[in-house]
Design a protein around this motif. Sequence first.
Motif, PDB file in Angstrom:
ATOM      1  N   LEU A 378      -9.340   8.767  -6.349  1.00 25.18           N
ATOM      2  CA  LEU A 378      -9.271   7.344  -6.674  1.00 25.18           C
ATOM      3  C   LEU A 378      -9.568   6.488  -5.448  1.00 25.18           C
ATOM      4  N   GLY A 379     -10.132   5.306  -5.706  1.00 29.29           N
ATOM      5  CA  GLY A 379     -10.402   4.368  -4.627  1.00 29.29           C
ATOM      6  C   GLY A 379     -11.591   4.788  -3.789  1.00 29.29           C
ATOM      7  N   SER A 380     -11.980   3.947  -2.847  1.00 26.05           N
ATOM      8  CA  SER A 380     -13.131   4.241  -1.998  1.00 26.05           C
ATOM      9  C   SER A 380     -13.000   3.469  -0.689  1.00 26.05           C
ATOM     10  N   ILE A 381     -13.252   4.152   0.416  1.00 29.65           N
ATOM     11  CA  ILE A 381     -13.182   3.507   1.726  1.00 29.65           C
ATOM     12  C   ILE A 381     -14.182   4.166   2.661  1.00 29.65           C
ATOM     13  N   ARG A 382     -14.827   3.338   3.503  1.00 29.11           N
ATOM     14  CA  ARG A 382     -15.766   3.830   4.504  1.00 29.11           C
ATOM     15  C   ARG A 382     -15.322   3.331   5.880  1.00 29.11           C
ATOM     16  N   TYR A 383     -15.957   3.854   6.910  1.00 28.67           N
ATOM     17  CA  TYR A 383     -15.698   3.353   8.254  1.00 28.67           C
ATOM     18  C   TYR A 383     -15.938   1.850   8.303  1.00 28.67           C
ATOM     19  N   ALA A 384     -16.987   1.381   7.616  1.00 28.93           N
ATOM     20  CA  ALA A 384     -17.351  -0.039   7.659  1.00 28.93           C
ATOM     21  C   ALA A 384     -16.253  -0.942   7.100  1.00 28.93           C
ATOM     22  N   ASP A 385     -15.436  -0.426   6.184  1.00 30.99           N
ATOM     23  CA  ASP A 385     -14.349  -1.249   5.625  1.00 30.99           C
ATOM     24  C   ASP A 385     -13.002  -0.553   5.827  1.00 30.99           C
ATOM     25  N   ARG A 386     -12.832   0.034   7.004  1.00 33.74           N
ATOM     26  CA  ARG A 386     -11.622   0.807   7.290  1.00 33.74           C
ATOM     27  C   ARG A 386     -10.372  -0.049   7.358  1.00 33.74           C
ATOM     28  N   ASP A 387     -10.531  -1.397   7.393  1.00 34.38           N
ATOM     29  CA  ASP A 387      -9.362  -2.269   7.379  1.00 34.38           C
ATOM     30  C   ASP A 387      -8.646  -2.209   6.019  1.00 34.38           C
ATOM     31  N   GLN A 388      -9.238  -1.533   5.042  1.00 38.11           N
ATOM     32  CA  GLN A 388      -8.622  -1.373   3.735  1.00 38.11           C
ATOM     33  C   GLN A 388      -7.828  -0.072   3.640  1.00 38.11           C
ATOM     34  N   PHE A 389      -7.371   0.436   4.769  1.00 36.71           N
ATOM     35  CA  PHE A 389      -6.581   1.655   4.769  1.00 36.71           C
ATOM     36  C   PHE A 389      -5.269   1.448   4.005  1.00 36.71           C
ATOM     37  N   ILE A 390      -4.758   2.546   3.472  1.00 38.26           N
ATOM     38  CA  ILE A 390      -3.529   2.481   2.653  1.00 38.26           C
ATOM     39  C   ILE A 390      -2.309   2.487   3.573  1.00 38.26           C
ATOM     40  N   ASN A 391      -1.480   1.495   3.405  1.00 36.78           N
ATOM     41  CA  ASN A 391      -0.282   1.382   4.228  1.00 36.78           C
ATOM     42  C   ASN A 391       0.971   1.352   3.362  1.00 36.78           C
ATOM     43  N   TYR A 392       0.916   2.127   2.277  1.00 39.24           N
ATOM     44  CA  TYR A 392       2.064   2.314   1.405  1.00 39.24           C
ATOM     45  C   TYR A 392       2.004   3.742   0.864  1.00 39.24           C
ATOM     46  N   ALA A 393       3.105   4.247   0.391  1.00 37.99           N
ATOM     47  CA  ALA A 393       3.123   5.599  -0.176  1.00 37.99           C
ATOM     48  C   ALA A 393       2.490   5.544  -1.559  1.00 37.99           C
ATOM     49  N   ALA A 394       1.245   6.009  -1.651  1.00 39.89           N
ATOM     50  CA  ALA A 394       0.511   5.927  -2.914  1.00 39.89           C
ATOM     51  C   ALA A 394       1.086   6.865  -3.954  1.00 39.89           C
TER      52      ALA A 394
END
Length: 394
Positions: A378-394
Motif C-alpha cells: 500500500l502507498g507509494s514513496i520515492r526519494y524525491a518525495d521522501r518527506d512523506q515518510f510514515i511517522n506513525y505505527a501503520a
Amino acid sequence: MTDHPFDRINRRDLFRLSLLTGTGLALGLPALTACSVDDGTGASGDATTKPIGNGLTEKQTLKPFSFDAPAGAKPDLPKRIAWANTSDAEFFLQITRAIETAAKERGLDFVTAIANDDSAKNIEQIETFLQRGIGALCIQPLDANAQAPLMKRAIEAGAAVLSLVTPPSTSQVVADQYKVGNAQGLAAARYITEKLGGKAKIVYFNLDTIEVLKARHQGVLDGLKTAGAGAQVVADIQPDALTQDGGFKAMNTLLQANPDVNVVLGGDTICLGALSALQAAGKARPDMYLAGIDGDEQALAEIRKGGAYKASFAFAYPLMGYAWAQFAADWLDGKPIPQVMQFNAIELNSAQTIDRFQADMKAVAETWKKAETYFTMLGSIRYADRDQFINYAA
C-alpha cells in the motif's frame, strides 16, 4: 524482582509480538546526537541532506502500490544496504540470507551486524552503518525509542528506512490484526460446520492487554459467528504467561469446568501448551480443532501428524527480507516503493500446504514473482518525495 510474563517469552516470540503489535522494547536509552551520514570518505553521501519535517503523523488511507509508477530523482548515496540484526537465531539468519540474496542480484553492497539482544550495542552498530554511508537501513524493533532518532537521520540523509512496524520509516511491514484473526475464526467455523455438525465448545486465548491485538480478538469472534449458534465460546481468556507452560496451566484449569472442549484458538505458543494439557488429561482427539498463529515449527510438526492440531497461520518473514533489498535497490534508482507492506496470514493446514510454504520461503527469488500472495502493498514513496515518510505505527 517479579517475573513478568513477557520476560518468559523466547526471543523469536518476542520478535513476533513486537512486529505484529507495534511494540518495541523501550529501555529508556538517551537519544544520540545527530551527525551526517558518511560515505566512507569523510564527506556526506547525500548533498541534499536537510531536515524534512515530521512526515505523516496521522493514519492515512493508502492506495494499492503500483510497481509501474514513474521514477524520480536518484539519491547520491552509496549502493549499500544495512541490516541491524539483533540475534543469531536461525529465524533471523533466514531474513539475513534473503536480504543478501536480493542485494547480490541488484548489485548492492550488503552489511550487517548482530547485537545479541543488547540494545546499546544495536544502537552503536546502527551508528557505524550511518557513519560508513548507506542507501538503505533495515531495522526491527528492539528499542523503538532509542532507534527513532537514528532512523530519522537516515531518512533526512536520503536513505530508505525499511522497518518492522516501528516509525519513523520509509516503508513499514505490518499485519492487519483484524484480518489475521478473522482468517483464523473463519477457518475454525468451516471445520465446525463441515466436521463437527455445527456444534463446538470453543476456547479462545486472547492477548487483550496488548491494545492493538484487540482487533485480532474481534476478528476471531466475528469469524466464529459464521458457524451458527451451535458454536459456543465457553472461555475467552488471556493466560498468565505467554508461553507453552502458560497455555498448559490455563488449559488444565479450563478442563475442570469444560471437559468437553473441542476447539482451541490463539497463538501457536499458547495453543501448543493447551495441546499438551489435553494430551496429559487423555482428552486429545483427532477430531478436535486446534489452530494457532505464527507458523511455529513445532506447530507445523503437529499439523503434519494429522492429529488435533489442524492449522497455523504463518507470515512470510524470509520474503520480507528479500523485498527489503529489492526496494532498497529501487529506491536508489529513484523508483517508488510501498509505504506499507501488510503480511497476508497464510493458512497452513496440511503437509502439502506446509511443504509449499516452506519451499517458497527457501526460493525467495522465485517467490518474489508472486509476492502478492504473501503481502498486500500500500502507498507509494520515492526519494524525491521522501518527506512523506510514515511517522506513525501503520
